[in-house]
Scaffold this active site. Structure first.
Site, mmCIF file in Angstrom:
data_model
loop_
_atom_site.group_PDB
_atom_site.id
_atom_site.type_symbol
_atom_site.label_atom_id
_atom_site.label_comp_id
_atom_site.label_asym_id
_atom_site.label_seq_id
_atom_site.Cartn_x
_atom_site.Cartn_y
_atom_site.Cartn_z
ATOM 1 N N ARG A 102 0.858 -1.192 0.000
ATOM 2 C CA ARG A 102 0.000 0.000 0.000
ATOM 3 C C ARG A 102 0.891 1.238 0.000
ATOM 4 O O ARG A 102 1.997 1.224 0.545
ATOM 5 C CB ARG A 102 -0.911 0.024 1.227
ATOM 6 C CG ARG A 102 -1.732 1.314 1.337
ATOM 7 C CD ARG A 102 -2.702 1.313 2.482
ATOM 8 N NE ARG A 102 -3.249 2.638 2.707
ATOM 9 C CZ ARG A 102 -4.194 2.937 3.583
ATOM 10 N NH1 ARG A 102 -4.727 1.969 4.318
ATOM 11 N NH2 ARG A 102 -4.621 4.173 3.735
ATOM 12 N N HIS A 103 0.400 2.314 -0.622
ATOM 13 C CA HIS A 103 1.050 3.610 -0.519
ATOM 14 C C HIS A 103 0.720 4.181 0.866
ATOM 15 O O HIS A 103 -0.341 4.768 1.073
ATOM 16 C CB HIS A 103 0.537 4.570 -1.595
ATOM 17 C CG HIS A 103 0.864 4.157 -2.987
ATOM 18 N ND1 HIS A 103 2.148 4.187 -3.489
ATOM 19 C CD2 HIS A 103 0.085 3.705 -3.998
ATOM 20 C CE1 HIS A 103 2.137 3.781 -4.748
ATOM 21 N NE2 HIS A 103 0.903 3.466 -5.080
ATOM 22 N N VAL A 104 1.618 4.016 1.817
ATOM 23 C CA VAL A 104 1.370 4.496 3.176
ATOM 24 C C VAL A 104 2.706 4.747 3.858
ATOM 25 O O VAL A 104 3.677 4.018 3.658
ATOM 26 C CB VAL A 104 0.534 3.463 3.976
ATOM 27 C CG1 VAL A 104 1.279 2.147 4.144
ATOM 28 C CG2 VAL A 104 0.098 4.027 5.319
#
Length: 407
Positions: free
Chosen positions: A160-162
């Site tokens: 995930r983009h996090v």
């Protein structure tokens, strides 16, 4: 003749004798009944004791004794537990919990395509989040996400983009992190043109991605954006890579030494590998060495013609280099990004050296050689059709960070 049978004396004697016999009979019957009760009680207690010992032995040894299994096999008998019991627990590889908190426009879409193939090949759980625009989370959102991640059946790889999540802060087991970054200016330029013109995939063109963008912004010259200090081409928007490694602390989003140092410390303590996109093949080789149960045969898949047909669709279109003056301005504004990038590149090369891996890519140069190299690669903008045709011809020759990109 007297009838003795009717004599009162004789009758009394007979009655007394009969009473004594009945008394003795009742006594022996009561004794025998007591003896049978004690025997039954002892038998029940012995049976209960054996049952408890057998149950304890069964639990401690994870199943019935071997001798019973052999007898059962010999007799050809089976039970419901034999036929429908739980399967033998799978021996998990280490590490069996991996997070790829992918940085935008650093080739992660290419890696995710590879992971989808590898997950089916090696039978691990790949969970790829569809959330692309929420990298900063509240405390409750952090806890919810970490708990959800920890419940994924192992072995798993979550993407995930996090920004970095500190699981141990909330007393949750910390997974192993991996990531890939790229030269900060190249990442910024790729994102700049991707937002305006999309990539080669028709279903995600620029009109769908940024429908509210006006034409004067969409066709804004990159040099004007940089030299006239438009918000998109200045801080804090240029401070993008470091927060992915610094974490969720508010100060991680402020360009400065504190965020950079914390990001470096998190890399040392929590990341198994952070590669650089300019040497993507070496990154894949290291991942195969360090995580064979996830990445075995990854380089073979990456180099296959079938994969390149999919990978080429992720290339940003209409991308071109700014002038050398604009590049120098960008470099100064992104000094903290380059501090971190140079640290990651050095760590990556050190890891390759320790493993004895010979590089398949040439090392990128430091400034000012880096800026000179960019200047040499800067061309005058071509017509749209010519530019796309030229890019398509050079796809196999350009380094990976130019075309295999991820939003």
């Amino acid at each position: 003749m007297k009838n003795y049978s009717s004599s009162p004396r004789l009758n009394n004697h007979s009655a007394s004798h009969s009473t004594d016999r009945n008394s003795r009979k009742g006594f022996w019957l009561s004794v025998l009944g007591l003896r049978f009760s004690l025997r039954d009680y002892g038998f029940c207690m012995a049976t209960l004791l054996l049952f408890c010992l057998g149950s304890l032995f069964y639990q401690l040894n994870g199943g019935p004794p071997k001798v019973l299994l052999e007898i059962r096999q010999y007799l050809g008998e089976s039970t419901f537990v034999d036929d429908h019991g739980p399967p033998t627990p799978r021996e998990l590889p280490f590490p069996s919990q991996v997070i790829y908190n992918r940085v935008g426009k650093c080739g992660s879409r290419t890696v995710v395509l590879l992971l989808r193939i590898l997950a089916e090949k090696h039978q691990f759980n790949l969970v790829s989040s569809d959330i692309h625009n929420k990298t900063r989370l509240t405390k409750h959102e952090q806890v919810d996400l970490m708990r959800n991640i920890s419940t994924i059946p192992q072995p798993f790889l979550y993407t995930r983009h996090v920004h970095f999540l500190n699981f141990t802060r909330f007393r949750i087991e910390q997974p192993v992190y991996i990531n890939i970054i790229r030269d900060p200016i190249n990442r910024f330029l790729s994102n700049y043109f991707f937002r305006r013109f999309g990539d080669w995939r028709g279903e995600q063109n620029h009109l769908i991605r940024t429908p509210q963008m006006k034409d004067d912004e969409r066709y804004l010259d990159i040099n004007v954006c940089i030299m006239e200090n438009y918000p998109e081409c200045s801080n804090p928007r240029l401070f993008y890579i470091v927060p992915y490694f610094c974490g969720q602390h508010p100060q991680c989003r402020e360009p400065g030494v504190w965020a950079v140092e914390r990001a470096k410390q998190n890399v040392i303590e929590n990341f198994l590998l952070v590669g650089i996109l300019e040497e993507l093949e070496d990154v894949l080789l290291l991942l195969e060495r360090l995580l064979p149960h996830y990445f075995s045969d990854v380089l073979t898949i990456y180099k296959s013609p079938e994969f390149w047909k999919m990978g080429n669709l992720t290339g940003t279109v209409k991308k071109h280099m700014p002038t050398i003056e604009a590049l120098q301005v960008l470099y100064q504004r992104m000094k903290y990004e380059y501090d971190f990038y140079n640290f990651i590149r050095d760590q990556f090369h050190l890891t390759k050296k320790k493993i004895g891996l010979k590089s398949t890519s040439q090392n990128s140069a430091h400034e000012p050689d880096f800026l000179r190299e960019l200047a040499f690669r800067t061309h005058e903008p071509l017509e749209e059709e010519e530019e796309e045709e030229e890019e398509e011809e050079d796809l196999g020759q350009e380094d990976a960070n130019s075309w295999l990109v991820q939003p």
